[in-house]
Design a protein around this motif. Sequence first.
Motif, PDB file in Angstrom:
ATOM      1  N   THR A  63       0.854  -1.177   0.000  1.00  0.00           N
ATOM      2  CA  THR A  63       0.000   0.000   0.000  1.00  0.00           C
ATOM      3  C   THR A  63       0.890   1.227   0.000  1.00  0.00           C
ATOM      4  OG1 THR A  63      -1.653  -1.182   1.293  1.00  0.00           O
ATOM      5  CG2 THR A  63      -1.827   1.213   1.249  1.00  0.00           C
ATOM      6  N   PRO A  64       0.864   1.993  -1.077  1.00  0.00           N
ATOM      7  CA  PRO A  64       1.720   3.189  -1.084  1.00  0.00           C
ATOM      8  C   PRO A  64       1.217   4.186  -0.040  1.00  0.00           C
ATOM      9  CG  PRO A  64       0.266   3.190  -2.986  1.00  0.00           C
ATOM     10  CD  PRO A  64       0.069   1.880  -2.281  1.00  0.00           C
ATOM     11  N   HIS A  65       2.127   4.839   0.626  1.00  0.00           N
ATOM     12  CA  HIS A  65       1.756   5.812   1.640  1.00  0.00           C
ATOM     13  C   HIS A  65       2.817   6.907   1.717  1.00  0.00           C
ATOM     14  CE1 HIS A  65       4.220   2.695   3.530  1.00  0.00           C
ATOM     15  NE2 HIS A  65       4.724   3.672   4.250  1.00  0.00           N
ATOM     16  N   PHE A  66       2.401   8.027   2.264  1.00  0.00           N
ATOM     17  CA  PHE A  66       3.296   9.160   2.445  1.00  0.00           C
ATOM     18  C   PHE A  66       3.737   9.218   3.905  1.00  0.00           C
ATOM     19  CE2 PHE A  66       0.478  10.493  -1.064  1.00  0.00           C
ATOM     20  CZ  PHE A  66       1.436  10.684  -2.041  1.00  0.00           C
ATOM     21  N   PRO A  67       4.788   9.965   4.196  1.00  0.00           N
ATOM     22  CA  PRO A  67       5.175  10.164   5.590  1.00  0.00           C
ATOM     23  C   PRO A  67       4.030  10.850   6.353  1.00  0.00           C
ATOM     24  CG  PRO A  67       6.874  10.992   4.104  1.00  0.00           C
ATOM     25  CD  PRO A  67       5.687  10.626   3.268  1.00  0.00           C
ATOM     26  N   PRO A  68       3.859  10.545   7.641  1.00  0.00           N
ATOM     27  CA  PRO A  68       2.773  11.144   8.426  1.00  0.00           C
ATOM     28  C   PRO A  68       2.738  12.670   8.379  1.00  0.00           C
ATOM     29  CG  PRO A  68       3.814   9.386   9.662  1.00  0.00           C
ATOM     30  CD  PRO A  68       4.631   9.592   8.413  1.00  0.00           C
ATOM     31  N   SER A  69       3.893  13.284   8.273  1.00  0.00           N
ATOM     32  CA  SER A  69       3.929  14.748   8.243  1.00  0.00           C
ATOM     33  C   SER A  69       3.193  15.312   7.034  1.00  0.00           C
ATOM     34  CB  SER A  69       5.377  15.248   8.246  1.00  0.00           C
ATOM     35  OG  SER A  69       6.067  14.736   7.117  1.00  0.00           O
ATOM     36  N   LYS A  70       3.196  14.598   5.919  1.00  0.00           N
ATOM     37  CA  LYS A  70       2.482  15.080   4.735  1.00  0.00           C
ATOM     38  C   LYS A  70       0.974  15.097   4.975  1.00  0.00           C
ATOM     39  CE  LYS A  70       2.057  14.798  -0.198  1.00  0.00           C
ATOM     40  NZ  LYS A  70       2.707  14.443  -1.431  1.00  0.00           N
ATOM     41  N   TYR A  71       0.451  14.077   5.661  1.00  0.00           N
ATOM     42  CA  TYR A  71      -0.972  14.053   5.982  1.00  0.00           C
ATOM     43  C   TYR A  71      -1.328  15.197   6.936  1.00  0.00           C
ATOM     44  CZ  TYR A  71      -0.916   9.427   3.853  1.00  0.00           C
ATOM     45  OH  TYR A  71      -0.780   8.388   2.975  1.00  0.00           O
ATOM     46  N   LEU A  72      -0.459  15.447   7.907  1.00  0.00           N
ATOM     47  CA  LEU A  72      -0.691  16.536   8.862  1.00  0.00           C
ATOM     48  C   LEU A  72      -0.700  17.885   8.152  1.00  0.00           C
ATOM     49  CD1 LEU A  72      -0.944  17.670  11.737  1.00  0.00           C
ATOM     50  CD2 LEU A  72       1.550  17.609  11.877  1.00  0.00           C
ATOM     51  N   THR A  74      -1.271  18.498   5.031  1.00  0.00           N
ATOM     52  CA  THR A  74      -2.451  18.581   4.153  1.00  0.00           C
ATOM     53  C   THR A  74      -3.690  18.947   4.961  1.00  0.00           C
ATOM     54  OG1 THR A  74      -1.503  16.953   2.646  1.00  0.00           O
ATOM     55  CG2 THR A  74      -3.885  17.312   2.509  1.00  0.00           C
ATOM     56  N   ALA A  75      -3.868  18.318   6.107  1.00  0.00           N
ATOM     57  CA  ALA A  75      -5.021  18.619   6.962  1.00  0.00           C
ATOM     58  C   ALA A  75      -4.971  20.065   7.449  1.00  0.00           C
ATOM     59  CB  ALA A  75      -5.070  17.656   8.140  1.00  0.00           C
ATOM     60  N   ASN A  79      -7.559  23.306   6.455  1.00  0.00           N
ATOM     61  CA  ASN A  79      -8.262  23.742   7.669  1.00  0.00           C
ATOM     62  C   ASN A  79      -9.135  22.637   8.262  1.00  0.00           C
ATOM     63  OD1 ASN A  79      -7.186  26.375   7.757  1.00  0.00           O
ATOM     64  ND2 ASN A  79      -8.641  27.005   6.170  1.00  0.00           N
ATOM     65  N   LEU A  80      -8.703  21.405   8.115  1.00  0.00           N
ATOM     66  CA  LEU A  80      -9.434  20.289   8.711  1.00  0.00           C
ATOM     67  C   LEU A  80      -9.096  20.135  10.192  1.00  0.00           C
ATOM     68  CD1 LEU A  80      -9.055  17.706   5.813  1.00  0.00           C
ATOM     69  CD2 LEU A  80     -11.057  19.103   6.356  1.00  0.00           C
ATOM     70  N   ILE A  81      -7.893  20.589  10.574  1.00  0.00           N
ATOM     71  CA  ILE A  81      -7.481  20.604  11.974  1.00  0.00           C
ATOM     72  C   ILE A  81      -6.750  21.907  12.237  1.00  0.00           C
ATOM     73  CG2 ILE A  81      -7.258  18.090  12.172  1.00  0.00           C
ATOM     74  CD1 ILE A  81      -4.188  18.497  11.981  1.00  0.00           C
ATOM     75  N   THR A  82      -6.642  22.260  13.500  1.00  0.00           N
ATOM     76  CA  THR A  82      -5.807  23.404  13.899  1.00  0.00           C
ATOM     77  C   THR A  82      -4.832  22.901  14.946  1.00  0.00           C
ATOM     78  OG1 THR A  82      -7.313  24.083  15.637  1.00  0.00           O
ATOM     79  CG2 THR A  82      -7.648  25.079  13.448  1.00  0.00           C
ATOM     80  N   LEU A  83      -3.715  23.551  15.046  1.00  0.00           N
ATOM     81  CA  LEU A  83      -2.722  23.123  16.028  1.00  0.00           C
ATOM     82  C   LEU A  83      -3.220  23.320  17.460  1.00  0.00           C
ATOM     83  CD1 LEU A  83       0.644  24.355  14.472  1.00  0.00           C
ATOM     84  CD2 LEU A  83      -0.221  22.029  14.640  1.00  0.00           C
ATOM     85  N   GLU A  84      -4.070  24.329  17.667  1.00  0.00           N
ATOM     86  CA  GLU A  84      -4.538  24.635  19.020  1.00  0.00           C
ATOM     87  C   GLU A  84      -5.434  23.534  19.584  1.00  0.00           C
ATOM     88  OE1 GLU A  84      -5.004  26.961  16.456  1.00  0.00           O
ATOM     89  OE2 GLU A  84      -3.143  27.981  16.948  1.00  0.00           O
ATOM     90  N   ASN A  85      -6.284  22.946  18.754  1.00  0.00           N
ATOM     91  CA  ASN A  85      -7.243  21.972  19.284  1.00  0.00           C
ATOM     92  C   ASN A  85      -6.961  20.529  18.876  1.00  0.00           C
ATOM     93  OD1 ASN A  85      -8.029  21.819  16.662  1.00  0.00           O
ATOM     94  ND2 ASN A  85     -10.075  22.688  16.934  1.00  0.00           N
ATOM     95  N   SER A  86      -5.785  20.252  18.425  1.00  0.00           N
ATOM     96  CA  SER A  86      -5.471  18.879  18.004  1.00  0.00           C
ATOM     97  C   SER A  86      -4.508  18.252  19.000  1.00  0.00           C
ATOM     98  CB  SER A  86      -4.885  18.869  16.593  1.00  0.00           C
ATOM     99  OG  SER A  86      -3.700  19.621  16.572  1.00  0.00           O
TER     100      SER A  86
END
Length: 96
Positions: A63-72, A74-75, A79-86
Amino acid sequence: MSNLDIKLFVEKLKKQYTDTSKVITFKKYKHTFEIEGITIAATFGSTMGLNEFEGENLIIVGTPHFPPSKYLLTALTLNLITLENSNDVQMQLILL
């Protein structure tokens, strides 16, 4: 995947593999499959823009995947997440 796991997987794959089979997998497994006589048509990362497999049956190994930082990132960008409330997101600041 350990060496034992990959060898067991190769044995199972050989039962379904034919000379016309097209296999796509990770580059690090290419040599292992080729030693066993399984031809690798492409590896993840080298398939972008390829249309030569259109309409063909493929065997995809992994299963091809990206490093976790890329998903973060992108989110955050979407504006799917904010650093303050995650609270579940862990991020390490790296200064260059």
